[in-house]
Design a protein around this motif. Structure first.
Motif, PDB file in Angstrom:
ATOM      1  N   VAL A  68      77.457  -3.476  20.714  1.00  0.00           N
ATOM      2  CA  VAL A  68      76.449  -3.398  21.779  1.00  0.00           C
ATOM      3  C   VAL A  68      75.406  -2.336  21.421  1.00  0.00           C
ATOM      4  N   TYR A  69      75.862  -1.238  20.809  1.00  0.00           N
ATOM      5  CA  TYR A  69      74.906  -0.232  20.318  1.00  0.00           C
ATOM      6  C   TYR A  69      73.929  -0.902  19.333  1.00  0.00           C
ATOM      7  N   CYS A  70      74.474  -1.697  18.409  1.00  0.00           N
ATOM      8  CA  CYS A  70      73.611  -2.401  17.448  1.00  0.00           C
ATOM      9  C   CYS A  70      72.626  -3.313  18.182  1.00  0.00           C
ATOM     10  N   VAL A  88      61.563  16.672  26.659  1.00  0.00           N
ATOM     11  CA  VAL A  88      62.146  15.956  27.799  1.00  0.00           C
ATOM     12  C   VAL A  88      63.622  15.655  27.517  1.00  0.00           C
ATOM     13  N   ASP A  89      64.458  15.932  28.517  1.00  0.00           N
ATOM     14  CA  ASP A  89      65.894  15.639  28.372  1.00  0.00           C
ATOM     15  C   ASP A  89      66.544  15.786  29.738  1.00  0.00           C
ATOM     16  N   LEU A  90      67.872  15.802  29.753  1.00  0.00           N
ATOM     17  CA  LEU A  90      68.601  15.910  31.027  1.00  0.00           C
ATOM     18  C   LEU A  90      69.120  17.328  31.270  1.00  0.00           C
ATOM     19  N   GLY A 128      74.710  14.132  11.224  1.00  0.00           N
ATOM     20  CA  GLY A 128      75.780  14.983  11.757  1.00  0.00           C
ATOM     21  C   GLY A 128      75.419  15.677  13.055  1.00  0.00           C
ATOM     22  N   THR A 129      75.295  14.888  14.132  1.00  0.00           N
ATOM     23  CA  THR A 129      74.992  15.452  15.456  1.00  0.00           C
ATOM     24  C   THR A 129      76.185  15.205  16.383  1.00  0.00           C
ATOM     25  N   ASP A 130      76.043  15.678  17.634  1.00  0.00           N
ATOM     26  CA  ASP A 130      77.099  15.432  18.637  1.00  0.00           C
ATOM     27  C   ASP A 130      77.384  13.949  18.808  1.00  0.00           C
TER      28      ASP A 130
END
Ligand SMILES: NC(=O)c1ccc[n+]([C@@H]2O[C@H](COP(=O)([O-])OP(=O)(O)OC[C@H]3O[C@@H](n4cnc5c(N)ncnc54)[C@H](O)[C@@H]3O)[C@@H](O)[C@H]2O)c1
Length: 278
Positions: free
Chosen positions: A173-175, A54-56, A208-210
């Motif tokens: 905010v990510y945290c 599942v993804d966009l 190490g991803t996008d």
């Protein structure tokens, strides 16, 4: 002598040669088009599961699904925005129909955000909360309802982070979203244990991803650091001396999806090469 007499009893408690397979199970992975989600989909397929990806992004999903099929497992794709409850519910229903069930739900999709706490806008906070927090909650809801309906002892596995254990500057905010994922993981574990459903999370470090390409770029904009410098600074702080790969993360998820973690629930273990110690 007395100890020896007890050994056969102790030995009997150790189940020898337990089969660590998820062969024939069905796993749904969100954010499966690339990065960590794709590595998880491929690892669970290697472990023997059929996969709902599942993804966009359809094209990337198709490429990932082709890799799953090349491993000899069944794969279907579904476009859904995890921040939309009805779309997540529909994705689960599609898995139930096309793959005849659902055993493992991996709520992996998520986005990062780099901004000083004093500058972040209501719109930015709303967007990341909807995807990272609500997206995880809708995944828990949809999967748990599916498991309960079928009397299935399922496993729910959520994407957390080192950022779910420590607050990092410019990632506040990510945290907050990842701390929230850990809270949902603990609460869901307590609520759903009675149904035989376990809920755990995985906490990677610097993969190490996008996502990190984007974090590094935004950090450069905000702090004036050179491109690549923030990533290098973080990787230099890893005890094992290298950045994490999506496969490193997928190994932990394989454990959380398999029978060896049957007695574990509500946990969010770190797999970060030695960055945050709990
Ligand atoms: N990369 C890291 O260093 C790192 C560290 C710790 C935790 N994580 C977490 O791991 C997960 C995967 O990260 P990644 O590095 O593979 O990121 P990524 O950006 O490479 O991939 C994320 C995937 O999720 C999909 N996605 C984003 N929003 C979505 C939505 N609303 N609905 C459906 N799909 C959506 C994207 O299309 C993409 O394919 C995230 O939850 C992230 O927070 C990543």
């Amino acid at each position: 002598m007395e100890l020896e007499a007890n050994l056969p009893v102790a030995g009997a408690l150790i189940s020898k040669g337990k089969h660590m397979s998820i062969t024939g199970k069905v796993a749904l992975v969100t954010g499966a088009a690339q990065g960590i989600g794709k590595a998880i989909a491929l690892r669970l397929a290697k472990d023997g599961a059929d996969i709902m990806l599942v993804d966009l992004h359809q094209e990337k999903l198709d490429a990932a699904a082709a890799e799953v099929r090349a491993l000899g497992r069944r794969a279907f794709t579904y476009i859904a925005d995890v921040s939309r409850l009805e779309q997540v519910t529909a994705a689960v229903a599609f898995a139930e129909k096309e793959l005849s069930g659902l055993d493992i739900m991996v709520n992996n999709a998520g986005i990062a955000q780099v901004a000083p706490l004093l500058d972040v806008t209501p719109e930015e906070v709303d967007r990341i909360m909807r995807i990272n927090v609500q997206g995880t909650l809708w995944g828990i809801q949809a999967a748990a309802k599916s498991f309960k309906k079928r009397g299935q002892k399922g496993k729910i596995i959520n994407a957390c982070s080192i950022a779910g254990h420590d607050g990092f500057a410019l990632l506040g905010v990510y945290c907050a979203t990842k701390f929230a994922v850990r809270a949902l993981t603990q609460s869901a574990a307590r609520e759903l244990a009675v149904d035989g459903i376990t809920v755990n999370a995985y906490c990677p470090g610097v993969v190490g991803t996008d996502m990190w390409v984007e974090i590094d770029k935004r950090m450069a904009e905000v702090t004036g650091a050179e491109l690549g410098a923030t990533y290098k600074k973080f990787v230099d702080g890893i005890a094992l001396g290298r950045a994490e790969t999506p496969d490193d993360v997928a190994g932990l998820v394989s454990f959380l999806a398999g029978p060896d973690s049957d007695y574990m629930t509500g946990q969010a273990p770190l797999i970060d090469g030695g960055m945050v110690y709990r």
